[in-house]
Scaffold this motif. Structure first.
Motif, PDB file in Angstrom:
ATOM      1  N   GLY A 172       4.341  -0.210  -0.324  1.00 55.64           N
ATOM      2  CA  GLY A 172       5.023   0.455  -1.425  1.00 55.64           C
ATOM      3  C   GLY A 172       6.165  -0.314  -2.038  1.00 55.64           C
ATOM      4  N   HIS A 173       6.360  -1.576  -1.631  1.00 59.37           N
ATOM      5  CA  HIS A 173       7.537  -2.320  -2.105  1.00 59.37           C
ATOM      6  C   HIS A 173       7.169  -3.789  -2.246  1.00 59.37           C
ATOM      7  CE1 HIS A 173      12.184  -2.956  -1.618  1.00 59.37           C
ATOM      8  NE2 HIS A 173      11.673  -3.703  -2.585  1.00 59.37           N
ATOM      9  N   CYS A 174       6.623  -4.148  -3.408  1.00 53.58           N
ATOM     10  CA  CYS A 174       6.247  -5.534  -3.703  1.00 53.58           C
ATOM     11  C   CYS A 174       6.796  -5.935  -5.067  1.00 53.58           C
ATOM     12  CB  CYS A 174       4.726  -5.690  -3.728  1.00 53.58           C
ATOM     13  SG  CYS A 174       3.912  -5.532  -2.129  1.00 53.58           S
ATOM     14  N   HIS A 175       7.161  -7.209  -5.192  1.00 48.67           N
ATOM     15  CA  HIS A 175       7.616  -7.761  -6.468  1.00 48.67           C
ATOM     16  C   HIS A 175       6.675  -8.905  -6.839  1.00 48.67           C
ATOM     17  CE1 HIS A 175      11.442  -5.551  -6.344  1.00 48.67           C
ATOM     18  NE2 HIS A 175      11.455  -5.832  -5.043  1.00 48.67           N
ATOM     19  N   VAL A 176       5.926  -8.735  -7.925  1.00 54.00           N
ATOM     20  CA  VAL A 176       4.922  -9.720  -8.334  1.00 54.00           C
ATOM     21  C   VAL A 176       5.208 -10.162  -9.765  1.00 54.00           C
ATOM     22  CG1 VAL A 176       2.448 -10.186  -8.572  1.00 54.00           C
ATOM     23  CG2 VAL A 176       3.245  -8.521  -6.865  1.00 54.00           C
ATOM     24  N   GLU A 177       5.121 -11.469 -10.007  1.00 51.41           N
ATOM     25  CA  GLU A 177       5.356 -12.031 -11.347  1.00 51.41           C
ATOM     26  C   GLU A 177       6.624 -11.454 -11.964  1.00 51.41           C
ATOM     27  OE1 GLU A 177       2.046 -12.958 -13.941  1.00 51.41           O
ATOM     28  OE2 GLU A 177       0.669 -12.041 -12.512  1.00 51.41           O
ATOM     29  N   GLN A 178       7.713 -11.532 -11.187  1.00 50.71           N
ATOM     30  CA  GLN A 178       8.968 -10.905 -11.605  1.00 50.71           C
ATOM     31  C   GLN A 178       9.992 -11.951 -12.034  1.00 50.71           C
ATOM     32  OE1 GLN A 178       9.726  -7.495 -11.819  1.00 50.71           O
ATOM     33  NE2 GLN A 178      11.482  -8.345 -12.929  1.00 50.71           N
ATOM     34  N   MET A 183      11.764 -17.077 -11.748  1.00 48.46           N
ATOM     35  CA  MET A 183      10.490 -16.371 -11.804  1.00 48.46           C
ATOM     36  C   MET A 183       9.816 -16.486 -10.445  1.00 48.46           C
ATOM     37  SD  MET A 183       8.048 -14.657 -13.312  1.00 48.46           S
ATOM     38  CE  MET A 183       8.196 -14.764 -15.100  1.00 48.46           C
ATOM     39  N   SER A 184       9.374 -15.348  -9.914  1.00 46.73           N
ATOM     40  CA  SER A 184       8.631 -15.410  -8.659  1.00 46.73           C
ATOM     41  C   SER A 184       7.310 -16.136  -8.900  1.00 46.73           C
ATOM     42  CB  SER A 184       8.402 -14.015  -8.084  1.00 46.73           C
ATOM     43  OG  SER A 184       7.645 -13.212  -8.962  1.00 46.73           O
ATOM     44  N   LEU A 185       6.765 -16.750  -7.857  1.00 48.65           N
ATOM     45  CA  LEU A 185       5.729 -17.758  -8.029  1.00 48.65           C
ATOM     46  C   LEU A 185       4.305 -17.261  -7.845  1.00 48.65           C
ATOM     47  CD1 LEU A 185       7.479 -20.772  -6.248  1.00 48.65           C
ATOM     48  CD2 LEU A 185       7.369 -20.250  -8.681  1.00 48.65           C
ATOM     49  N   ASP A 186       4.122 -16.017  -7.421  1.00 42.96           N
ATOM     50  CA  ASP A 186       2.741 -15.571  -7.276  1.00 42.96           C
ATOM     51  C   ASP A 186       2.308 -14.757  -8.481  1.00 42.96           C
ATOM     52  OD1 ASP A 186       4.325 -13.396  -6.723  1.00 42.96           O
ATOM     53  OD2 ASP A 186       3.329 -12.851  -4.862  1.00 42.96           O
ATOM     54  N   THR A 187       1.002 -14.701  -8.684  1.00 41.67           N
ATOM     55  CA  THR A 187       0.400 -13.865  -9.707  1.00 41.67           C
ATOM     56  C   THR A 187      -0.207 -12.644  -9.015  1.00 41.67           C
ATOM     57  OG1 THR A 187      -1.750 -14.939  -9.493  1.00 41.67           O
ATOM     58  CG2 THR A 187      -0.165 -15.910 -11.049  1.00 41.67           C
ATOM     59  N   ILE A 239       2.243  -1.517  -4.373  1.00 43.81           N
ATOM     60  CA  ILE A 239       2.993  -0.869  -5.445  1.00 43.81           C
ATOM     61  C   ILE A 239       4.089  -1.835  -5.891  1.00 43.81           C
ATOM     62  CG2 ILE A 239       4.165   1.197  -6.233  1.00 43.81           C
ATOM     63  CD1 ILE A 239       3.063   2.725  -3.898  1.00 43.81           C
ATOM     64  N   ASP A 240       4.004  -2.236  -7.139  1.00 43.37           N
ATOM     65  CA  ASP A 240       4.932  -3.196  -7.732  1.00 43.37           C
ATOM     66  C   ASP A 240       5.932  -2.441  -8.613  1.00 43.37           C
ATOM     67  OD1 ASP A 240       6.058  -5.618  -8.559  1.00 43.37           O
ATOM     68  OD2 ASP A 240       4.497  -6.035 -10.032  1.00 43.37           O
ATOM     69  N   PHE A 241       6.861  -3.185  -9.200  1.00 44.14           N
ATOM     70  CA  PHE A 241       7.942  -2.613 -10.002  1.00 44.14           C
ATOM     71  C   PHE A 241       7.927  -3.190 -11.412  1.00 44.14           C
ATOM     72  CE2 PHE A 241       9.210  -2.531  -5.617  1.00 44.14           C
ATOM     73  CZ  PHE A 241       9.860  -1.312  -5.451  1.00 44.14           C
ATOM     74  N   GLY A 242       8.073  -2.316 -12.400  1.00 45.25           N
ATOM     75  CA  GLY A 242       8.306  -2.766 -13.765  1.00 45.25           C
ATOM     76  C   GLY A 242       9.802  -2.814 -14.018  1.00 45.25           C
ATOM     77  N   ILE A 243      10.425  -3.926 -13.669  1.00 46.15           N
ATOM     78  CA  ILE A 243      11.884  -4.068 -13.770  1.00 46.15           C
ATOM     79  C   ILE A 243      12.222  -4.872 -15.019  1.00 46.15           C
ATOM     80  CG2 ILE A 243      13.969  -4.957 -12.649  1.00 46.15           C
ATOM     81  CD1 ILE A 243      12.459  -4.697  -9.970  1.00 46.15           C
ATOM     82  N   ALA A 269       7.800  -1.541   4.756  1.00 52.32           N
ATOM     83  CA  ALA A 269       7.244  -2.228   3.587  1.00 52.32           C
ATOM     84  C   ALA A 269       7.679  -3.684   3.613  1.00 52.32           C
ATOM     85  CB  ALA A 269       7.714  -1.552   2.301  1.00 52.32           C
ATOM     86  N   SER A 270       7.017  -4.513   2.821  1.00 55.88           N
ATOM     87  CA  SER A 270       7.299  -5.950   2.903  1.00 55.88           C
ATOM     88  C   SER A 270       8.493  -6.388   2.069  1.00 55.88           C
ATOM     89  CB  SER A 270       6.064  -6.752   2.466  1.00 55.88           C
ATOM     90  OG  SER A 270       5.836  -6.610   1.071  1.00 55.88           O
ATOM     91  N   ASP A 271       8.780  -5.718   0.943  1.00 51.74           N
ATOM     92  CA  ASP A 271       9.723  -6.229  -0.057  1.00 51.74           C
ATOM     93  C   ASP A 271       9.313  -7.644  -0.461  1.00 51.74           C
ATOM     94  OD1 ASP A 271      11.807  -6.455  -1.826  1.00 51.74           O
ATOM     95  OD2 ASP A 271      13.388  -6.599  -0.323  1.00 51.74           O
ATOM     96  N   HIS A 272       8.019  -7.830  -0.624  1.00 53.35           N
ATOM     97  CA  HIS A 272       7.427  -9.126  -0.936  1.00 53.35           C
ATOM     98  C   HIS A 272       7.989  -9.688  -2.229  1.00 53.35           C
ATOM     99  CE1 HIS A 272       4.185 -12.120  -1.351  1.00 53.35           C
ATOM    100  NE2 HIS A 272       4.071 -11.713  -2.603  1.00 53.35           N
ATOM    101  N   SER A 273       8.481 -10.923  -2.180  1.00 53.94           N
ATOM    102  CA  SER A 273       9.012 -11.608  -3.351  1.00 53.94           C
ATOM    103  C   SER A 273       8.905 -13.100  -3.111  1.00 53.94           C
ATOM    104  CB  SER A 273      10.470 -11.195  -3.594  1.00 53.94           C
ATOM    105  OG  SER A 273      10.936 -11.685  -4.822  1.00 53.94           O
ATOM    106  N   CYS A 274       8.083 -13.768  -3.892  1.00 55.10           N
ATOM    107  CA  CYS A 274       7.739 -15.164  -3.602  1.00 55.10           C
ATOM    108  C   CYS A 274       8.563 -16.164  -4.393  1.00 55.10           C
ATOM    109  CB  CYS A 274       6.265 -15.404  -3.899  1.00 55.10           C
ATOM    110  SG  CYS A 274       5.190 -15.040  -2.515  1.00 55.10           S
TER     111      CYS A 274
END
Length: 477
Positions: A62-68, A74-78, A95-99, A315-320
């Motif tokens: 529930g906590h991922c940041h993609v193409e942010q 800029m985070s590096l994953d697509t 689940i990603d975020f529209g920030i 959750a991961s709080d994934h941010s690449c």
């Protein structure tokens, strides 16, 4: 009837218990659970023997940041790379975020941008919105988000000048989320404390990455959690606290729940396996995240809370980002990008922390890994191995251990905070939407089949029974 897939001799672990069954899949959903004594099983296009493995629901992160884009970084994953990494790690929904990337981008524009970018996703994706500043257009934007099935909004209490929302904005958004039957996500660090502490550290030439815990002390998190709980109590808003790192922060949420508030605590695997000693390691840049790792006593305190059921989600709080981005400004934590890759390692890291090391049950692991994040976030067909649920599940050998090697991972980064750690609980097979996408460790790319998943309102009934539909059948269907 011919099934698409039949998993035989499975030890099925849900959050509410474990059973032995054969699992039948048809049309992307779980069609039936058959008792292992059944002698009249239907034909299947493919049959897999699950003897010796555990079968659990596919993970919901529930906590991922993609193409942010945040500031200049800029985070590096697509969505393609992030969801492929997720599937390798047993997560079948993110689940990603529209920030908003800057104050000039509206919340709805940020969200719609993410909805366009996710076209390359390999697994299902849902979204949270985000608000940075309040104006008269925000209520209508939040209504449009809710109509799209985006039923939560994230607010930051820090990061002045980029993602931070002031208290007026936070209060107004919470009131709107109550009206729209939504959930407010909060990143809690007290900005004034952090700014003052960081200024003091800078004057003493202590703002390099090795001093990250000094610049963002635990009291900043604890104070912010209590303040946000007060605003949530005043507005009546359900509230969800992301990446909690301290025992005191979870204590505050649990005390609020005892008073009748609706509040949730999330933590992350890196706060369960690592402590602040990592900032004295040879590569402290690998651990640049906010909040930072805490003393070992807080790690123990978080694990105690999970054991007592006080932490709802891991959750991961994934941010690449990569090490080059991290090291560019590692001499000044005010300017370096914060965030860790983690969607791929969430399953083994969490399993190792909770089951292998702490001795908690696999059922408790399933609860925080899949079932609770699906339930809290209004994804009624996720997080359970049961009839009528999405055919998202993972098979793994609970005895199999691998040492983390970032070069062998699929995340859009060149490091992992768990590099060199031996972790247990790696998937051997992953089924997503009824498709076998990880087959004995080999990835079978399903193509861009990931769907945007609209979510139900926070208080809505999800249209299914509260309990998993896991009645065992004795014969065919």
């Amino acid at each position: 009837m011919t099934l698409d897939l039949l998993i035989t001799n499975a030890t099925v672990v849900n959050a509410d218990g474990t059973t032995r069954a054969h699992v039948g899949v048809s049309g992307g959903t779980i069609a039936a659970l058959y008792a292992t004594t059944s002698t009249d099983l239907p034909d299947a296009q493919r049959t897999i023997d699950a003897t010796g493995t555990l079968l659990i629901p596919g993970g919901v992160d529930g906590h991922c940041h993609v193409e942010q884009l945040t500031g200049s970084y800029m985070s590096l994953d697509t969505y393609q790379t992030a969801t492929i990494a997720a599937l390798h790690g047993g997560t079948t929904t993110i689940i990603d975020f529209g920030i908003p990337a800057d104050p000039g981008e509206s919340p709805i524009a940020a969200l719609e941008n993410k909805m366009q970018l996710m076209a390359g996703a390999r697994c299902d994706v849902a979204l949270h919105g985000s608000v940075i500043s309040w104006d008269e257009t925000v209520p209508a934007q939040l209504e449009k988000m809710a109509a799209l099935g985006v039923r939560s909004v994230k607010l930051y209490t820090t990061n002045r000048g980029t993602t931070m929302a002031d208290e007026d904005t936070i209060l107004n958004v919470m009131k709107e989320m109550v009206r729209l039957d939504g959930l407010t996500y909060i990143h809690c660090e007290h900005d004034a404390i952090i700014v003052d502490r960081t200024s003091t550290c800078a004057a003493e030439d202590r703002v390099g990455i090795t001093h990250l815990p000094d610049t963002r002390p635990a009291i900043s998190e604890d104070a912010s959690v209590r303040e946000m709980l007060a605003i949530a109590e005043y507005t009546g808003a359900p509230v969800y606290f992301v990446h909690q790192t301290t025992k005191a922060a979870v204590d505050a949420v649990e005390q609020a729940r005892a008073r009748g508030q609706v509040a949730f605590s999330e933590t992350c695997p890196h706060y369960l396996l690592l402590d602040e000693s990592v900032y004295r390691s040879a590569a402290p840049e690998k651990f640049a995240c906010c909040p930072p790792m805490r003393p070992a006593a807080d790690v123990t305190g978080l694990l105690d809370h999970i054991a007592r059921g006080h932490v709802d989600v891991v959750a991961s709080d994934h941010s690449c980002y990569d090490l080059a981005q991290k090291r560019q400004c590692s001499h000044d934590v005010r300017r370096m990008p914060h965030g860790l890759p983690g969607v791929e390692t969430r399953m083994p890291a969490t399993y190792t922390a909770l089951v292998t090391r702490r001795g908690l049950s696999v059922e408790r692991f399933v609860e925080v890994f899949a079932t609770a994040p699906a339930r809290i976030n209004g994804l009624p067909t996720k997080g359970v191995v049961g009839v009528g649920y999405d055919a998202d599940f993972v098979l793994f050998d609970p005895q199999q251990t691998h040492t983390v090697d970032s070069a062998a991972l699929h995340q859009g980064s060149d490091f992992s905070p768990f590099d060199g750690l031996a972790l247990t609980g790696w998937p051997s097979m992953v089924v997503s939407g009824g498709r076998v996408v990880l087959d004995d460790g080999e990835f079978v790319d399903p193509g861009p089949v990931g769907r945007f998943r609209a979510r139900t309102g926070f208080a809505e009934r999800n249209g299914t029974d509260d309990e998993p539909q896991n009645r065992l059948l004795t014969g065919g269907i």
